[in-house]
Write a protein that holds these residues in place. Structure first.
Motif, PDB file in Angstrom:
ATOM      1  N   HIS A 223      26.823  18.929   1.431  1.00 42.78           N
ATOM      2  CA  HIS A 223      25.409  18.621   1.214  1.00 42.78           C
ATOM      3  C   HIS A 223      24.614  18.814   2.502  1.00 42.78           C
ATOM      4  N   LEU A 224      23.541  19.602   2.417  1.00 42.06           N
ATOM      5  CA  LEU A 224      22.678  19.879   3.567  1.00 42.06           C
ATOM      6  C   LEU A 224      21.383  19.081   3.467  1.00 42.06           C
ATOM      7  N   TRP A 225      20.960  18.528   4.586  1.00 42.11           N
ATOM      8  CA  TRP A 225      19.670  17.844   4.655  1.00 42.11           C
ATOM      9  C   TRP A 225      19.179  17.866   6.095  1.00 42.11           C
ATOM     10  N   GLN A 226      18.033  17.244   6.347  1.00 44.02           N
ATOM     11  CA  GLN A 226      17.374  17.393   7.633  1.00 44.02           C
ATOM     12  C   GLN A 226      17.465  16.086   8.420  1.00 44.02           C
ATOM     13  N   GLY A 227      18.327  16.072   9.458  1.00 39.28           N
ATOM     14  CA  GLY A 227      18.524  14.869  10.249  1.00 39.28           C
ATOM     15  C   GLY A 227      18.190  15.024  11.710  1.00 39.28           C
ATOM     16  N   ASN A 228      17.495  16.099  12.056  1.00 38.09           N
ATOM     17  CA  ASN A 228      17.138  16.346  13.451  1.00 38.09           C
ATOM     18  C   ASN A 228      16.219  15.240  13.972  1.00 38.09           C
ATOM     19  N   ASN A 229      16.159  15.089  15.283  1.00 40.06           N
ATOM     20  CA  ASN A 229      15.257  14.115  15.909  1.00 40.06           C
ATOM     21  C   ASN A 229      13.856  14.718  15.938  1.00 40.06           C
ATOM     22  N   PRO A 307      14.031  24.832   7.848  1.00 37.15           N
ATOM     23  CA  PRO A 307      14.422  26.252   7.847  1.00 37.15           C
ATOM     24  C   PRO A 307      15.923  26.464   8.004  1.00 37.15           C
ATOM     25  N   ASP A 308      16.580  25.583   8.773  1.00 37.36           N
ATOM     26  CA  ASP A 308      18.023  25.723   8.985  1.00 37.36           C
ATOM     27  C   ASP A 308      18.799  25.547   7.679  1.00 37.36           C
ATOM     28  N   THR A 309      18.513  24.462   6.971  1.00 35.60           N
ATOM     29  CA  THR A 309      19.259  24.194   5.737  1.00 35.60           C
ATOM     30  C   THR A 309      18.888  25.177   4.638  1.00 35.60           C
ATOM     31  N   LYS A 310      17.639  25.595   4.617  1.00 37.73           N
ATOM     32  CA  LYS A 310      17.193  26.547   3.592  1.00 37.73           C
ATOM     33  C   LYS A 310      17.965  27.852   3.691  1.00 37.73           C
ATOM     34  N   SER A 311      18.083  28.388   4.875  1.00 39.48           N
ATOM     35  CA  SER A 311      18.773  29.666   5.037  1.00 39.48           C
ATOM     36  C   SER A 311      20.262  29.541   4.734  1.00 39.48           C
ATOM     37  N   GLY A 316      24.589  30.954   0.392  1.00 39.86           N
ATOM     38  CA  GLY A 316      25.773  30.521  -0.331  1.00 39.86           C
ATOM     39  C   GLY A 316      26.749  29.692   0.464  1.00 39.86           C
ATOM     40  N   SER A 317      26.296  29.118   1.590  1.00 42.25           N
ATOM     41  CA  SER A 317      27.214  28.401   2.473  1.00 42.25           C
ATOM     42  C   SER A 317      27.406  26.936   2.115  1.00 42.25           C
ATOM     43  N   ALA A 318      26.660  26.429   1.124  1.00 48.44           N
ATOM     44  CA  ALA A 318      26.730  25.001   0.817  1.00 48.44           C
ATOM     45  C   ALA A 318      26.690  24.755  -0.680  1.00 48.44           C
ATOM     46  N   VAL A 319      27.130  23.548  -1.068  1.00 54.02           N
ATOM     47  CA  VAL A 319      27.115  23.148  -2.476  1.00 54.02           C
ATOM     48  C   VAL A 319      25.727  22.669  -2.881  1.00 54.02           C
ATOM     49  N   THR A 320      25.109  21.832  -2.037  1.00 55.49           N
ATOM     50  CA  THR A 320      23.811  21.249  -2.373  1.00 55.49           C
ATOM     51  C   THR A 320      22.908  21.230  -1.153  1.00 55.49           C
ATOM     52  N   GLN A 321      21.625  21.014  -1.406  1.00 59.59           N
ATOM     53  CA  GLN A 321      20.644  20.919  -0.335  1.00 59.59           C
ATOM     54  C   GLN A 321      19.492  20.010  -0.750  1.00 59.59           C
ATOM     55  N   ARG A 322      19.019  19.176   0.167  1.00 59.95           N
ATOM     56  CA  ARG A 322      17.763  18.447   0.002  1.00 59.95           C
ATOM     57  C   ARG A 322      16.683  19.239   0.731  1.00 59.95           C
ATOM     58  N   ASN A 323      15.661  19.673  -0.009  1.00 57.53           N
ATOM     59  CA  ASN A 323      14.557  20.397   0.621  1.00 57.53           C
ATOM     60  C   ASN A 323      13.341  20.329  -0.288  1.00 57.53           C
ATOM     61  N   TRP A 324      12.227  20.880   0.169  1.00 57.37           N
ATOM     62  CA  TRP A 324      10.954  20.810  -0.545  1.00 57.37           C
ATOM     63  C   TRP A 324      10.921  21.796  -1.706  1.00 57.37           C
ATOM     64  N   LEU A 332      16.299  30.920  -5.759  1.00 59.50           N
ATOM     65  CA  LEU A 332      16.393  31.809  -6.919  1.00 59.50           C
ATOM     66  C   LEU A 332      16.353  33.268  -6.494  1.00 59.50           C
ATOM     67  N   THR A 333      15.471  33.581  -5.564  1.00 59.89           N
ATOM     68  CA  THR A 333      15.389  34.955  -5.076  1.00 59.89           C
ATOM     69  C   THR A 333      16.688  35.359  -4.389  1.00 59.89           C
ATOM     70  N   ALA A 334      17.227  34.471  -3.566  1.00 58.64           N
ATOM     71  CA  ALA A 334      18.462  34.769  -2.844  1.00 58.64           C
ATOM     72  C   ALA A 334      19.662  34.904  -3.766  1.00 58.64           C
ATOM     73  N   PHE A 335      19.647  34.150  -4.878  1.00 51.09           N
ATOM     74  CA  PHE A 335      20.787  34.167  -5.795  1.00 51.09           C
ATOM     75  C   PHE A 335      20.771  35.356  -6.750  1.00 51.09           C
ATOM     76  N   GLU A 336      19.679  36.099  -6.795  1.00 47.13           N
ATOM     77  CA  GLU A 336      19.600  37.259  -7.696  1.00 47.13           C
ATOM     78  C   GLU A 336      20.719  38.245  -7.389  1.00 47.13           C
ATOM     79  N   GLU A 337      21.294  38.789  -8.437  1.00 44.33           N
ATOM     80  CA  GLU A 337      22.356  39.787  -8.335  1.00 44.33           C
ATOM     81  C   GLU A 337      23.597  39.231  -7.629  1.00 44.33           C
ATOM     82  N   THR A 338      23.796  37.907  -7.754  1.00 42.79           N
ATOM     83  CA  THR A 338      25.026  37.278  -7.264  1.00 42.79           C
ATOM     84  C   THR A 338      25.603  36.443  -8.403  1.00 42.79           C
TER      85      THR A 338
END
Length: 477
Positions: A223-229, A307-311, A316-324, A332-338
């Motif tokens: 799971h990816l999320w944003q924990g930076n200071n 931006p880090d977690t989004k990319s 395809g590097s993660a199972v889940t992500q918390r983002n806007w 969806l655009t990135a997953f096209e043709e995969t």
């Protein structure tokens, strides 16, 4: 199907009410060549002047090279005006500091700036933005007030005078995006996905789901999320953990916006410490939170922002992500043709439910602009439906007008996830935006980040926040 129902059986009216009627400091044109002004000038500006010249917009990467100047001209900006979109820093705190520096130096550029709903009010109170109520025509101001998301309008309104300083550009809130294909391999199916859209799993259940999906999957992260200071940790990701676990900055939502110095600071309560522990357990799995949360996030999230977690999620590097919400379209655009398949759910639940940080950006004007007349033309055109729909289509930013959410529902990109979006929009938690919040959020981000890095225990971080934020309250009350 009635006009007020969705293909998922969810009431559009309920969703619009949720996005348009959140608390007072939450999220949150005409064609032709006339100046449209009806008042005096702002200190430091040159007044209305002639229509023409260049209008610089402190916008963001999604607006650069996306054809926005052309669309704004089609919506009414005279051809004599050149519109230049600039690329500010990625994270919101750096954007705030860059604007602060420009205004302190009385620089005329940028003319217009997209400001975070979370830090616009202090600029307004200090007189560091143009009072649009004084400079723009009454008809346009009335349209914005009548048509816009009310919580965003409140964010751009002076808390004492009631004058409008900023115009909503897009509201936002987070969701969980996830890899359906990986969860299917772990034994979950459509019935689970359908349930989660309106009844998300608990943090403990969610971590187990992610852990099971990671087993045998060709992914680097869970799971990816944003924990930076940075500002986003204080206002958003920690605020979500804090509220879902039953904690609060100042005793509850009623005190989020004051009175400063006369409200309880409650960051060292058991429930608030639970919020820090839940965030720490998501990374380290230490078992200190009141529910069993497995460590499914990499330690690197303590240094990552959106931006880090989004990319990483998109490749395809993660199972889940918390983002806007804009990240849904990007995935969806990135997953096209995969073989990757996207799912969307609200944030997991704690003992106090599922809560989502209230976000969004609004358009403000530099008080030292030397091209106010042309800048006002850009603001007016940006409020046209055609521009806001183009903004949604190209940048995946939600429209700031409730009437346009039918456009969102009908889109191929966001329509299938409307139920999850509605749930998230109905469970928003504002940040405590006051004149002292910029100082307080730095304290929160620093201490929570130290706990995430295990440089301090959750109890130590909570005590430090309690002491320092109480001092700020006492000095400013």
């Amino acid at each position: 199907m009635s006009e007020d129902s969705t293909r998922n059986g969810v009431s559009r009216r309920q969703y619009l009410a949720a996005t348009g009627a959140v608390g007072a400091a939450g999220l949150a044109g005409c064609s032709g060549g006339g100046d449209g002004g009806d008042g005096g000038t702002t200190a430091g500006s040159s007044g209305d002047g002639e229509i023409g010249g260049t209008v610089t917009v402190f916008s963001g990467p999604q607006f650069v090279d996306a054809g926005f100047p052309e669309v704004l001209h089609e919506a009414g900006v005279p051809d004599s005006i050149t519109i230049e979109m600039t690329r500010p820093p990625q994270d919101t705190g750096s954007k705030q500091q860059q604007l602060r520096t420009a205004i302190n130096a009385e620089e005329s550029d940028p003319d217009l700036v997209l400001t975070d709903n979370g830090w616009t009010l202090p600029f307004i109170v200090r007189g560091d933005l143009v009072n649009l109520e004084e400079e723009m025509d009454d008809e346009f101001i009335s349209r914005v007030r009548e048509e816009g998301v009310q919580s965003m309008i409140n964010t751009g309104t002076h808390p004492e005078t009631g004058d409008l300083y900023s115009v909503p550009v897009f509201p936002d809130f987070p969701t969980i995006t996830y890899r359906k294909d990986l969860l299917r391999n772990a034994g979950y199916g459509e019935s689970d996905f359908n349930t989660w859209r309106g009844d998300p799993p608990t943090w403990g259940e969610f971590s187990q789901i992610v852990s099971e999906a990671m087993d045998g999957a060709d992914v680097d992260y869970g799971h990816l999320w944003q924990g930076n200071n940075y500002a986003g940790l204080a206002c958003c990701t920690f605020n979500e953990y804090l509220t879902s676990m039953g904690g609060a900055f100042f005793g509850g939502q009623d005190n989020l916006f004051g009175p400063i110095g006369d409200r309880p600071v409650t960051l060292d309560t058991e429930e608030s410490i639970d919020g820090i522990e839940a965030a720490v357990d998501t990374i380290h799995g230490t078992g200190s939170a009141p529910m069993d949360i497995e460590g499914v996030s990499p330690q690197e999230v303590a240094g990552w922002s959106e931006p880090d977690t989004k990319s990483l999620f998109e490749d395809g590097s993660a199972v889940t992500q918390r983002n806007w919400t804009y990240s849904i379209g990007g995935a969806l655009t990135a997953f096209e043709e995969t073989d990757m398949e996207l799912g969307v759910m609200p944030l997991p639940q704690g003992p106090n439910g599922s809560w989502h940080a209230q976000g969004g950006w609004i358009m403000s004007m530099n008080p030292y602009t030397d091209n106010m007349a042309s800048a006002k033309e850009v603001i007016k055109a940006w409020w046209e439906d055609s521009v806001l729909e183009y903004q949604f289509d190209t940048a995946n930013f939600m429209p700031p007008k409730p009437e346009l959410y039918s456009y969102v529902e009908q889109s191929d990109t966001y329509g299938p996830y409307f139920e999850a979006l509605q749930y998230s929009a109905e469970n928003l938690i504002p940040r405590p935006t006051t004149s002292v919040w910029p100082n307080q959020r730095s304290i929160v981000a620093t201490e929570v980040n130290a706990a995430l890095r295990q440089e301090k225990s959750p109890q130590e971080a909570a005590s430090a926040m309690q002491e320092q934020i109480s001092a700020v309250e006492e000095q400013s009350g």
